[in-house]
Write an enzyme that holds these catalytic residues in place. Structure first.
Site, PDB file in Angstrom:
ATOM      1  CE  LYS A  46       1.276  -0.016   0.439  1.00  0.00           C
ATOM      2  NZ  LYS A  46       0.296   1.091   0.232  1.00  0.00           N
TER       3      LYS A  46
HETATM    4  C1  LIG Z   1       0.135   1.764  -1.003  1.00  0.00           C
HETATM    5  C2  LIG Z   1      -1.138   2.501  -1.223  1.00  0.00           C
HETATM    6  C3  LIG Z   1      -1.537   2.956  -2.503  1.00  0.00           C
HETATM    7  C4  LIG Z   1      -0.678   2.786  -3.732  1.00  0.00           C
HETATM    8  O1  LIG Z   1      -0.557   1.454  -4.141  1.00  0.00           O
HETATM    9  P1  LIG Z   1       0.618   1.017  -5.164  1.00  0.00           P
HETATM   10  O2  LIG Z   1       0.565  -0.450  -5.206  1.00  0.00           O
HETATM   11  O3  LIG Z   1       1.871   1.541  -4.535  1.00  0.00           O
HETATM   12  O4  LIG Z   1       0.337   1.677  -6.465  1.00  0.00           O
HETATM   13  C5  LIG Z   1      -2.775   3.589  -2.630  1.00  0.00           C
HETATM   14  N1  LIG Z   1      -3.563   3.803  -1.557  1.00  0.00           N
HETATM   15  C6  LIG Z   1      -3.230   3.383  -0.315  1.00  0.00           C
HETATM   16  C7  LIG Z   1      -4.142   3.674   0.824  1.00  0.00           C
HETATM   17  C8  LIG Z   1      -2.010   2.722  -0.094  1.00  0.00           C
HETATM   18  O5  LIG Z   1      -1.665   2.331   1.147  1.00  0.00           O
END
Ligand SMILES: *Cc1c(COP(=O)(O)O)cnc(C)c1O
Length: 469
Positions: A114
């Site tokens: 993120k």
């Molecule tokens: C947010 C997140 C996901 C999922 O990603 P999306 O874009 O919501 O599909 C998967 N793994 C981790 C570690 C995350 O923080």
């Protein structure tokens, strides 16, 4: 470039207008009118560019209301090796074996992918607010990853305050330390005496009071923001260039998925002409998306039917970005998209269409996760986190002969020590600088599970007179 709502309502907008907005007025999500097409000559020119330059090239195709020299500066300030674990490639590709790779996306400050988008969002927000002479107060609820990524992206930025609600005593000690050790005066941690859903309900209650929201200039950084999705498109191109020798080749990506944000960026990259064979959607036990790609039926679960798993960032019942793909699948028929998402659940007949968009899927369980972490560690000497393990498990089932498979790494194992220890019998090591962060002084206010208490807190920190513009 103009942006339109997936539900067909409202008027076209430009990038900087939708940057600071959440949902479109008709409840839909913003999409660019068309996806700019990238031809062979452009791919050739982009191959070998440093990450920040590649980001600038791709973003320029979608952003025409920021002067190019400013946009380039925002990209180079964001995608620096110092911010991403000292790695000049920013998203290096790690080869597990012939034709099987992990793309590192988690070398940012909070050790999850993120950061890739949130860091850029922080730079864009500060830039645009500064240009408008406005201020923004970001109100959010987190159970872990999103809140910390937002705080590290917004800390110290002019014109921005962050108010992040989390369930008191429910985050892991590492997650609490990551967020609460920030000493920046523009970051406010509010530990609510309640659970995550209570935090979310408070955010909704505050945001639904439109007059209050407007007078306090309250905004969000949630995953439906188009700028976040756009930032993620870049690493599909970077992964493609790193995993191939020439632009005649194809690759596939496997993406651990919850809100469908990350893999939706892959769909955008493929729609622009990046030679992607398959986009493999990997879910955990919360398999709404896997069910859809197998049966054509989309049936989001209720909160009670959403399992708490050992890949918690994918414990999602309703995939908030999914509407963007459905809009493309429906040929941008806004009325049809609106009908489908107003109904809650729906089914499509034409499964062949899903294959034309490159999508396939699979699911993983707690036992699969442990086995995959262990096997990857023993066979390849590489420790992966539980979410990336969900991806690798499904990737191994879906990979095709002659097509390199790239698994997106969505977090580092250090964030999920308990599951790692269960899988391999020893805890993961931490990146330098994060050892012992649990002992740092904490900056957090514990607050009652009460909308009025949160509003009172906001009112003492937000100056309602300073910003008459
Ligand atoms: C947010 C997140 C996901 C999922 O990603 P999306 O874009 O919501 O599909 C998967 N793994 C981790 C570690 C995350 O923080």
């Amino acid at each position: 470039m103009q942006y339109l709502s997936t539900r067909g309502g409202g008027s076209p907008k430009r990038f900087c207008d939708i940057l600071l907005e959440g949902l479109a007025e008709d409840g839909g999500l913003y999409l660019p009118e068309t996806y700019p097409q990238v031809d062979a000559a452009t791919l050739q020119r982009w191959r070998g560019l440093p990450y920040a330059e590649l980001a600038f090239e791709i973003l320029s195709l979608y952003i025409d209301d920021i002067p190019p020299e400013d946009l380039r500066r925002l990209c180079t300030q964001t995608y620096r090796a110092e911010v991403f674990g000292g790695k000049p490639a920013i998203t290096p590709l790690h080869r597990l074996e012939a034709g099987l790779y992990i793309e590192e996306l988690s070398n940012g400050p909070t050790l999850a992918f993120k950061d890739m988008a949130m860091q850029l969002l922080g730079a864009l927000f500060e830039y645009e607010l500064g240009r408008r002479g406005q201020e923004l107060n970001i109100l959010g609820a987190t159970s872990g990853d999103t809140g910390s990524a937002a705080e590290y992206a917004m800390r110290g930025r002019a014109g921005i305050q962050v108010f992040m609600l989390s369930p008191h005593g429910r985050m892991s000690p590492f997650q609490q330390a990551q967020m609460f050790s920030l000493q920046d005066p523009n970051i406010h941690n509010l530990a609510v005496r309640g659970v995550f859903d209570d935090c979310q309900d408070i955010v909704k209650a505050v945001s639904n009071d439109l007059a209050y929201k407007k007078s306090r200039r309250i905004g969000t950084v949630n995953s439906i923001n188009w700028a976040r999705l756009l930032a993620q498109v870049v690493y599909y191109f970077a992964g493609y260039f790193a995993g191939t020798k020439s632009n005649g080749e194809k690759v596939s990506f496997t993406v651990p998925s919850g809100n469908f944000g990350n893999v939706c960026a892959g769909h955008v990259a493929r729609s622009m002409g990046l030679p992607i064979e398959q986009l493999v959607v990997a879910t955990n036990e919360n398999d709404v998306l896997d069910e859809f790609f197998h049966t054509g039926r989309y049936a989001p679960r209720t909160a009670e039917h959403t399992h708490a798993t050992s890949s918690p960032s994918m414990d999602i019942s309703k995939a908030s970005n999914f509407e963007r793909f459905i809009a493309d699948l429906f040929g941008r028929d806004g009325a049809r998209v609106k009908a489908a998402f107003s109904a809650g659940s729906f089914a499509i007949e034409d499964l062949a269409a899903l294959r034309r968009f490159g999508f396939v899927s699979g699911r993983s369980s707690h036992a699969d996760r442990l086995d995959t972490i262990k096997a990857c560690w023993e066979q390849h000497g590489r420790l992966i986190d539980p979410h990336t393990a969900d991806g690798l498990k499904v990737a191994l089932q879906r990979r095709q002969c002659g097509v390199p498979m790239i698994v997106l790494e969505t977090a580092l194992p250090a964030k999920f020590a308990e599951t790692i220890e269960e899988a391999i019998g020893q805890p993961p090591s931490r990146p330098a600088g994060l050892a012992g962060i649990e002992a740092l002084p904490k900056r957090v206010s514990v607050i009652d599970n009460d909308v009025a208490a949160v509003r009172a807190y906001l009112d003492t920190r937000i100056d309602t007179h300073a910003d008459p513009r």
